[in-house]
Design a protein around this motif. Structure first.
Motif, PDB file in Angstrom:
ATOM      1  N   LEU A   1       0.831  -1.209   0.000  1.00  0.00           N
ATOM      2  CA  LEU A   1       0.000   0.000   0.000  1.00  0.00           C
ATOM      3  C   LEU A   1       0.867   1.261   0.000  1.00  0.00           C
ATOM      4  CD1 LEU A   1      -2.790  -1.167   2.453  1.00  0.00           C
ATOM      5  CD2 LEU A   1      -2.963  -0.889  -0.039  1.00  0.00           C
ATOM      6  N   LYS A   2       1.954   1.238   0.762  1.00  0.00           N
ATOM      7  CA  LYS A   2       2.870   2.391   0.784  1.00  0.00           C
ATOM      8  C   LYS A   2       3.489   2.617  -0.592  1.00  0.00           C
ATOM      9  CE  LYS A   2       4.048   2.223   5.661  1.00  0.00           C
ATOM     10  NZ  LYS A   2       5.063   1.928   6.669  1.00  0.00           N
ATOM     11  N   ARG A   3       3.926   1.536  -1.252  1.00  0.00           N
ATOM     12  CA  ARG A   3       4.517   1.667  -2.594  1.00  0.00           C
ATOM     13  C   ARG A   3       3.478   2.204  -3.582  1.00  0.00           C
ATOM     14  NH1 ARG A   3       6.943  -3.357  -1.129  1.00  0.00           N
ATOM     15  NH2 ARG A   3       5.255  -4.497  -2.153  1.00  0.00           N
ATOM     16  N   SER A   4       2.261   1.697  -3.498  1.00  0.00           N
ATOM     17  CA  SER A   4       1.216   2.107  -4.435  1.00  0.00           C
ATOM     18  C   SER A   4       0.841   3.568  -4.250  1.00  0.00           C
ATOM     19  CB  SER A   4      -0.015   1.215  -4.274  1.00  0.00           C
ATOM     20  OG  SER A   4       0.292  -0.103  -4.645  1.00  0.00           O
ATOM     21  N   ILE A   5       0.787   4.023  -3.006  1.00  0.00           N
ATOM     22  CA  ILE A   5       0.492   5.432  -2.740  1.00  0.00           C
ATOM     23  C   ILE A   5       1.639   6.299  -3.254  1.00  0.00           C
ATOM     24  CG2 ILE A   5       0.225   7.137  -0.896  1.00  0.00           C
ATOM     25  CD1 ILE A   5      -1.445   4.944   0.603  1.00  0.00           C
ATOM     26  N   ALA A   6       2.871   5.879  -3.009  1.00  0.00           N
ATOM     27  CA  ALA A   6       4.038   6.634  -3.479  1.00  0.00           C
ATOM     28  C   ALA A   6       4.080   6.708  -5.004  1.00  0.00           C
ATOM     29  CB  ALA A   6       5.327   6.006  -2.947  1.00  0.00           C
ATOM     30  N   ALA A   7       3.627   5.660  -5.680  1.00  0.00           N
ATOM     31  CA  ALA A   7       3.642   5.623  -7.144  1.00  0.00           C
ATOM     32  C   ALA A   7       2.430   6.322  -7.761  1.00  0.00           C
ATOM     33  CB  ALA A   7       3.699   4.173  -7.634  1.00  0.00           C
ATOM     34  N   GLY A   8       1.461   6.713  -6.944  1.00  0.00           N
ATOM     35  CA  GLY A   8       0.267   7.361  -7.455  1.00  0.00           C
ATOM     36  C   GLY A   8      -0.798   6.395  -7.956  1.00  0.00           C
ATOM     37  N   LEU A   9      -0.631   5.106  -7.666  1.00  0.00           N
ATOM     38  CA  LEU A   9      -1.617   4.111  -8.084  1.00  0.00           C
ATOM     39  C   LEU A   9      -2.699   3.902  -7.025  1.00  0.00           C
ATOM     40  CD1 LEU A   9       0.707   1.457  -9.754  1.00  0.00           C
ATOM     41  CD2 LEU A   9      -0.738   3.153 -10.867  1.00  0.00           C
ATOM     42  N   ALA A  10      -2.501   4.497  -5.845  1.00  0.00           N
ATOM     43  CA  ALA A  10      -3.500   4.448  -4.779  1.00  0.00           C
ATOM     44  C   ALA A  10      -3.481   5.774  -4.044  1.00  0.00           C
ATOM     45  CB  ALA A  10      -3.207   3.301  -3.810  1.00  0.00           C
ATOM     46  N   ILE A  11      -4.595   6.056  -3.388  1.00  0.00           N
ATOM     47  CA  ILE A  11      -4.710   7.267  -2.574  1.00  0.00           C
ATOM     48  C   ILE A  11      -5.405   6.893  -1.273  1.00  0.00           C
ATOM     49  CG2 ILE A  11      -4.751   8.893  -4.510  1.00  0.00           C
ATOM     50  CD1 ILE A  11      -7.814   8.957  -4.229  1.00  0.00           C
ATOM     51  N   LYS A  12      -5.300   7.759  -0.279  1.00  0.00           N
ATOM     52  CA  LYS A  12      -6.040   7.586   0.971  1.00  0.00           C
ATOM     53  C   LYS A  12      -7.354   8.337   0.831  1.00  0.00           C
ATOM     54  CE  LYS A  12      -3.328   5.629   4.208  1.00  0.00           C
ATOM     55  NZ  LYS A  12      -3.641   4.860   5.351  1.00  0.00           N
ATOM     56  N   ASP A  13      -8.453   7.663   1.109  1.00  0.00           N
ATOM     57  CA  ASP A  13      -9.764   8.294   1.064  1.00  0.00           C
ATOM     58  C   ASP A  13      -9.851   9.343   2.162  1.00  0.00           C
ATOM     59  OD1 ASP A  13     -12.795   8.312   2.002  1.00  0.00           O
ATOM     60  OD2 ASP A  13     -12.747   7.719  -0.110  1.00  0.00           O
ATOM     61  N   ARG A  14     -10.312  10.533   1.829  1.00  0.00           N
ATOM     62  CA  ARG A  14     -10.363  11.617   2.816  1.00  0.00           C
ATOM     63  C   ARG A  14     -11.342  11.342   3.943  1.00  0.00           C
ATOM     64  NH1 ARG A  14     -10.095  17.193  -0.676  1.00  0.00           N
ATOM     65  NH2 ARG A  14      -8.185  16.659  -1.777  1.00  0.00           N
ATOM     66  N   LYS A  15     -12.465  10.702   3.629  1.00  0.00           N
ATOM     67  CA  LYS A  15     -13.497  10.456   4.640  1.00  0.00           C
ATOM     68  C   LYS A  15     -13.148   9.276   5.546  1.00  0.00           C
ATOM     69  CE  LYS A  15     -17.241  12.188   1.774  1.00  0.00           C
ATOM     70  NZ  LYS A  15     -18.445  11.822   1.024  1.00  0.00           N
TER      71      LYS A  15
END
Length: 188
Positions: A58-72
């Motif tokens: 999940l950390k790699r995917s967020i760093a690569a822009g393939l995932a984001i954290k939902d604001r809500k």
């Protein structure tokens, strides 16, 4: 990126799709009340990937822009547009696949249910993910992660996503194009 990162992202997409179809907020069928299907523990149970590796994925995917954290909800969720672009245009170069020796396994690519009716192979050999509990025989294709066949038995939507990816990875131009179009439709 590691190959299991794609599996984790597609599982998250599958969970989102299930939530839209069924209309549940946090507990899909098969999980206990109060158990978050997006938790690292639930993802470990569903995918057969360790909690540590899911967290790192999940950390790699967020760093690569393939995932984001939902604001809500603060849950990780796939960036579907970026994920589609990566799968359609880059996955077969980063994680190539070639059919190998004959083995018992779970049908994938054009032999999987998602493509079986749309595409007919000129030969009689199908592609399978090696899996001892399966009944089909075919040319083995290494899945993106070793636990993919077990995870796909639990989640048919995930199975469809991963079989379409394999059609892109191993297929010729016509098969890859059709699989990419179906994947784009499913991922939205």
């Amino acid at each position: 990126m590691k190959s299991q990162d794609v599996v984790v992202l597609l599982k998250l997409a599958s969970l989102e799709d299930d939530a839209k179809d069924i209309g549940y907020e946090s507990t899909p069928l098969g999980l206990g009340a109060g158990e978050d299907p997006y938790s690292v523990r639930s993802l470990e149970a569903a995918l057969g990937i360790s909690k540590t590796e899911i967290g790192a994925s999940l950390k790699r995917s967020i760093a690569a822009g393939l995932a984001i954290k939902d604001r809500k909800t603060d849950r990780p969720k796939p960036s579907r547009r970026h994920l589609r672009e990566f799968i359609v245009h880059g996955l077969k170069f980063v994680f190539p696949a070639k059919p190998g020796a004959m083995q018992r396994g779970l049908p994938t690519a054009f032999a999987a249910p998602v493509l079986r009716e749309s595409l007919h192979s000129a030969g009689n050999l199908i592609c399978v993910w090696p899996y001892a509990h399966a009944k089909e025989m075919g040319q083995s294709v290494n899945p993106l992660f070793k636990s993919v066949p077990e995870a796909c038995e639990k989640d048919k939507r995930l199975y469809a996503y991963l079989a379409l990816i394999d059609a892109i990875r191993v297929g010729n131009q016509r098969e890859s194009k059709l699989a990419a179009e179906l994947l784009v439709q499913r991922l939205g």
